[in-house]
Design a protein around this motif. Sequence first.
Motif, PDB file in Angstrom:
ATOM      1  N   ALA A 114     -21.763  10.596 -14.665  1.00 24.45           N
ATOM      2  CA  ALA A 114     -22.382  11.320 -12.836  1.00 24.45           C
ATOM      3  C   ALA A 114     -21.905  11.487 -12.065  1.00 24.45           C
ATOM      4  O   ALA A 114     -21.116  12.480 -11.492  1.00 24.45           O
ATOM      5  N   PRO A 115     -20.667   9.940 -11.416  1.00 22.95           N
ATOM      6  CA  PRO A 115     -19.700  10.318 -10.106  1.00 22.95           C
ATOM      7  C   PRO A 115     -18.451  11.372  -9.901  1.00 22.95           C
ATOM      8  O   PRO A 115     -18.604  12.962  -9.499  1.00 22.95           O
ATOM      9  N   ARG A 116     -18.163  12.108 -12.003  1.00 25.67           N
ATOM     10  CA  ARG A 116     -17.271  13.380 -12.139  1.00 25.67           C
ATOM     11  C   ARG A 116     -17.828  14.760 -12.067  1.00 25.67           C
ATOM     12  O   ARG A 116     -17.148  15.290 -11.040  1.00 25.67           O
ATOM     13  N   THR A 117     -18.660  14.227 -12.305  1.00 27.96           N
ATOM     14  CA  THR A 117     -19.808  15.785 -12.374  1.00 27.96           C
ATOM     15  C   THR A 117     -19.974  15.696 -10.967  1.00 27.96           C
ATOM     16  O   THR A 117     -20.151  17.247 -10.428  1.00 27.96           O
ATOM     17  N   LEU A 118     -21.092  14.813 -10.143  1.00 28.04           N
ATOM     18  CA  LEU A 118     -21.553  15.451  -8.796  1.00 28.04           C
ATOM     19  C   LEU A 118     -19.642  15.683  -7.790  1.00 28.04           C
ATOM     20  O   LEU A 118     -19.839  17.076  -7.413  1.00 28.04           O
ATOM     21  N   GLU A 119     -18.659  15.431  -8.363  1.00 30.04           N
ATOM     22  CA  GLU A 119     -17.999  15.565  -7.261  1.00 30.04           C
ATOM     23  C   GLU A 119     -17.313  17.325  -7.709  1.00 30.04           C
ATOM     24  O   GLU A 119     -17.239  17.520  -6.733  1.00 30.04           O
ATOM     25  N   ARG A 120     -17.134  17.791  -9.147  1.00 30.27           N
ATOM     26  CA  ARG A 120     -16.958  18.458  -9.423  1.00 30.27           C
ATOM     27  C   ARG A 120     -18.031  19.500  -9.133  1.00 30.27           C
ATOM     28  O   ARG A 120     -17.560  21.087  -8.190  1.00 30.27           O
ATOM     29  N   ILE A 121     -19.202  19.444  -9.220  1.00 30.15           N
ATOM     30  CA  ILE A 121     -20.541  20.598  -8.700  1.00 30.15           C
ATOM     31  C   ILE A 121     -20.768  19.892  -6.950  1.00 30.15           C
ATOM     32  O   ILE A 121     -20.617  21.575  -6.697  1.00 30.15           O
ATOM     33  N   MET A 122     -20.490  19.395  -6.155  1.00 25.35           N
ATOM     34  CA  MET A 122     -20.565  19.139  -4.105  1.00 25.35           C
ATOM     35  C   MET A 122     -19.514  20.386  -4.213  1.00 25.35           C
ATOM     36  O   MET A 122     -18.633  20.436  -3.574  1.00 25.35           O
ATOM     37  N   ALA A 123     -17.585  20.638  -4.892  1.00 27.45           N
ATOM     38  CA  ALA A 123     -16.657  21.212  -4.210  1.00 27.45           C
ATOM     39  C   ALA A 123     -16.868  22.910  -4.295  1.00 27.45           C
ATOM     40  O   ALA A 123     -16.606  23.670  -2.767  1.00 27.45           O
ATOM     41  N   ARG A 124     -18.815  22.700  -4.908  1.00 26.45           N
ATOM     42  CA  ARG A 124     -18.913  24.594  -4.435  1.00 26.45           C
ATOM     43  C   ARG A 124     -19.070  24.525  -3.483  1.00 26.45           C
ATOM     44  O   ARG A 124     -19.903  25.566  -2.597  1.00 26.45           O
ATOM     45  N   LEU A 125     -19.988  23.577  -2.341  1.00 27.56           N
ATOM     46  CA  LEU A 125     -20.414  23.455  -1.512  1.00 27.56           C
ATOM     47  C   LEU A 125     -19.332  24.331  -0.062  1.00 27.56           C
ATOM     48  O   LEU A 125     -17.987  23.793  -0.518  1.00 27.56           O
ATOM     49  N   LEU A 126     -19.492  25.377   0.571  1.00 29.98           N
ATOM     50  CA  LEU A 126     -18.742  25.856   1.586  1.00 29.98           C
ATOM     51  C   LEU A 126     -18.463  25.079   2.438  1.00 29.98           C
ATOM     52  O   LEU A 126     -19.804  24.443   3.029  1.00 29.98           O
TER      53      LEU A 126
END
Length: 375
Positions: free
Chosen positions: A159-171
């Motif tokens: 989850a932590p790695r996935t979250l950081e990858r997803i969060m990188a989409r936030l402007l």
Amino acid sequence: MSSGVEADIVLDAAVVLTLGMNRVLGRGGDAVGRGAQALAALAAGRAEAREAALAEVRTQERALREVVERNARIAALAETRAKLGADVALPAPLQPADESAQELTAWCAATDPLLDEAERRLSEHLAAQVTAQVFTAPAEGLRADTGGAPPPRRSAEDAPRTLERIMARLLPDAGEDERRAVAEAARLLAAVGTGEEAEGVLHEVRLRIREANRRTEEARERARRRAAEREAAEQAEAERRYVLDSITAAFEDMGYEVQQGFETLTAGDGSVVLTKGAWPDHSVRMRVDGAARVEAAMVRERPAESEDDRRVDVEREREWCAAFEAARARLAGGGIRSEVSWRLEPGVRELPVSGASRQTGGRSGQRERRRERPT
């Protein structure tokens, strides 16, 4: 207006474009600037030369606006960088001077990928910040079983790695409220125990990022609209000032004394009064409505008392009409074309008496009021 003339004004494209460029460059003085060649060709009736010069002006003006847009993006990213406390390199803004259109365009092309990279790194920095906060703060605010169709299963440890990858989409310039909403959902990952629960939370994070980005894009669009409105207002003021200054210069060169603000005693209301030393009893009241219309009327400073006074009125009106036509021709050479929409011929109607004269006792009283105006 009685005993006068009204004319519609059209500014030549070379003037409009060059006024815009001068504002970008922060230059005063010669308002026609780089459009001088186009105006000269216009005055000489050389259509091909005019079109070539005008095309060059348009190209330069477009290139300058592209630079302005990049400078605005640099400023916005610098503000975001400061808020996030990120160590991200940004290109220096360009202050245009004498660069050619090709040089300005080349700078924009070289700057765009640098700005894209800076925005990406800022998003990654924000993602790392939120991810670190999630796994050091207790989960609160939402249930972990957020529902939705989960992607392929993965363990909670991923989850932590996935979250950081997803969060990188936030402007990176998302507002505080948008970031808080995303973080509230992301914090639930700290309490999940299974891959299914993690997928549910991550799905909610994706939804909130999508909503946050939508609101951020809307905020950017509002900012662009405000900037466009400011730009339009500044351009309109530059055009109005150019017309007023050109009219003032034209009549001063023909021997008139030009004073501004004859009605409200303010220099910025677009109104002027024209007088001459040989006109002790007459003046012309003129109003420039932005850069679109001019109205003018001859008035008396005191009532006519005899037929001789009325004969002089007609002579002054004819003199004024000739001066107005001469001024129109001169202004056309400076890119200010005008078309008369209404005219009252000399002698058709008695000249009105100046309202200021009735209120202050003549031109001397009006001038005394001008001297008393605070600076």
